[in-house]
Design an enzyme around this catalytic site. Structure first.
Site, short mmCIF file in Angstrom:
data_model
loop_
_atom_site.label_atom_id
_atom_site.label_comp_id
_atom_site.label_asym_id
_atom_site.label_seq_id
_atom_site.Cartn_x
_atom_site.Cartn_y
_atom_site.Cartn_z
CE1 TYR A 118 -11.30 12.66 113.10
CE2 TYR A 118 -9.59 11.51 114.32
CZ TYR A 118 -10.05 12.65 113.69
OH TYR A 118 -9.26 13.78 113.65
N1 NAD Z 1 -8.02 19.18 116.95
C1 NAD Z 1 -7.16 18.20 116.87
O1 NAD Z 1 -6.48 17.88 117.85
C2 NAD Z 1 -6.94 17.45 115.59
C3 NAD Z 1 -6.00 16.41 115.59
C4 NAD Z 1 -5.74 15.71 114.43
C5 NAD Z 1 -6.44 16.03 113.27
N2 NAD Z 1 -7.35 17.04 113.28
C6 NAD Z 1 -8.04 17.32 112.03
O2 NAD Z 1 -8.02 18.71 111.74
C7 NAD Z 1 -9.25 19.11 111.15
C8 NAD Z 1 -9.89 20.22 111.98
O3 NAD Z 1 -10.00 19.76 113.30
P1 NAD Z 1 -10.81 20.52 114.42
O4 NAD Z 1 -10.36 19.94 115.71
O5 NAD Z 1 -10.80 21.97 114.20
O6 NAD Z 1 -12.28 19.93 114.09
P2 NAD Z 1 -13.67 20.33 114.76
O7 NAD Z 1 -14.43 19.09 114.94
O8 NAD Z 1 -13.45 21.19 115.95
O9 NAD Z 1 -14.25 21.28 113.64
C9 NAD Z 1 -14.51 20.86 112.35
C10 NAD Z 1 -15.48 21.84 111.70
O10 NAD Z 1 -16.18 21.06 110.74
C11 NAD Z 1 -17.55 21.34 110.85
N3 NAD Z 1 -18.35 20.20 110.41
C12 NAD Z 1 -18.51 19.01 111.03
N4 NAD Z 1 -19.34 18.24 110.33
C13 NAD Z 1 -19.71 18.95 109.23
C14 NAD Z 1 -20.57 18.68 108.13
N5 NAD Z 1 -21.23 17.53 108.02
N6 NAD Z 1 -20.71 19.64 107.20
C15 NAD Z 1 -20.06 20.81 107.31
N7 NAD Z 1 -19.24 21.11 108.33
C16 NAD Z 1 -19.07 20.19 109.28
C17 NAD Z 1 -17.78 21.65 112.32
O11 NAD Z 1 -18.98 22.40 112.52
C18 NAD Z 1 -16.53 22.42 112.67
O12 NAD Z 1 -16.68 23.82 112.46
C19 NAD Z 1 -10.10 17.86 111.07
O13 NAD Z 1 -9.94 17.27 109.79
C20 NAD Z 1 -9.51 16.95 112.12
O14 NAD Z 1 -9.73 15.59 111.86
C21 NAD Z 1 -7.63 17.74 114.42
#
Ligand code: NAD
Length: 266
Positions: free
Chosen positions: A173
């Site tokens: 990741y």
């Molecule tokens: N939450 C955090 O603290 C954080 C920190 C740094 C970066 N990010 C980045 O921000 C973005 C959103 O984060 P988040 O925490 O809301 O992520 P999450 O994992 O909670 O949600 C991501 C969404 O993507 C969907 N998803 C996953 N695999 C999929 C697939 N194969 N096809 C279609 N949809 C799919 C999930 O169902 C979910 O609705 C991501 O790119 C993540 O890497 C998040």
């Protein structure tokens, strides 16, 4: 954590900026059913944009579209597994047919599943790249021609500060997320010639329900307190408000940048 900053973050949309250029604009958000992506869907819909969003979670996606049914344009949800590039391409073609050319792409979906170095097989590695970064390039490719024809577009790729902080426990990741920022810079010049902007939106540790349920511990709360300059929870809407700005014409000369929204941690 309760603080004045959190109170500000939770104010209703009318207390924050409106972007006239986003009204009726066609916006595609991947991974929009839950978490930060759901906040993107909600915030773009509240600006009067024509929003389409993809997710593998059909139950949450349909529920969110219904919840936002009173928006100027009800968001259009499609269940898509973004690791299937043929399905992604077909779904993007459907969005164009339904709403018109896509002018804003928010490449948001990812999966921060924890793993050790020892358990990474070639198949696990490929699956991690596929869910965390590969679809970002192919979604950009699928919208680029329409953006070129319009001489305008904004592509927003979700990165992460995890690689800047040298976070342990999920190397594939972390590697993928550093590649997101490479992808942004790798596309910005080519697409910039056609008036298309490409930026990375880089979150710190955002308190989504999933993070609270799966990964947040007392130790994690302590790390946030030590690491962030601002002593408040980082919330999905903090990211959504920056995404609106990066999508709107207000940011028309901002491209090839990594915009870090992390309360001052990285
Ligand atoms: N939450 C955090 O603290 C954080 C920190 C740094 C970066 N990010 C980045 O921000 C973005 C959103 O984060 P988040 O925490 O809301 O992520 P999450 O994992 O909670 O949600 C991501 C969404 O993507 C969907 N998803 C996953 N695999 C999929 C697939 N194969 N096809 C279609 N949809 C799919 C999930 O169902 C979910 O609705 C991501 O790119 C993540 O890497 C998040």
């Amino acid at each position: 954590m309760s603080s004045p900053a959190n109170a500000v973050a939770r104010h209703a949309h009318e207390n924050f900026a409106r972007y006239p250029s986003l009204a009726d604009r066609v916006v595609l958000i991947t991974g929009g059913a839950t978490g930060i992506g759901a906040s993107f869907v909600e915030h773009f819909a509240a600006q009067g944009a024509r929003v389409a969003f993809f997710d593998i979670d059909a139950t949450a996606g349909e529920a969110l579209a219904d919840e936002l049914g009173d928006s100027r344009h009800k968001p259009l949800f499609a269940r898509v597994d973004l690791t299937d590039i043929a399905a992604l391409r077909a779904a993007i073609a459907d969005v164009k047919a339904a709403l018109g050319p896509i002018e804003v792409l928010v490449n948001n979906a990812a999966n921060d599943k924890r793993h050790t170095l020892a358990e990474v097989t070639p198949e696990f590695f490929d699956a991690g790249i596929a869910v965390n970064v590969r679809h970002q390039l192919f979604a950009a490719q699928a919208v680029a021609e329409d953006m070129k024809a319009a001489r305008r577009g904004s592509i927003i790729n979700l990165g992460s500060i995890s690689w800047m902080l040298k976070n342990a426990d999920y190397p594939v990741y972390v590697m993928s997320k550093s590649a997101v920022q490479g992808l942004t810079r790798g596309l910005a010049k080519d697409l910039g010639q056609h008036g298309i902007r490409v930026n990375s939106l880089v979150p710190g540790w955002v308190m989504t329900q999933k993070q609270r349920d799966l990964w947040l511990t007392d130790e994690g709360r302590e790390a946030i307190k030590r690491g962030q300059c601002i002593d408040a929870e980082l919330l999905p809407e903090d990211l959504a408000r920056m995404a609106l700005f990066l999508a709107a014409d207000d940011s028309r000369m901002i491209t090839s940048q990594d915009i870090v929204v992390d309360g001052g941690w990285a």
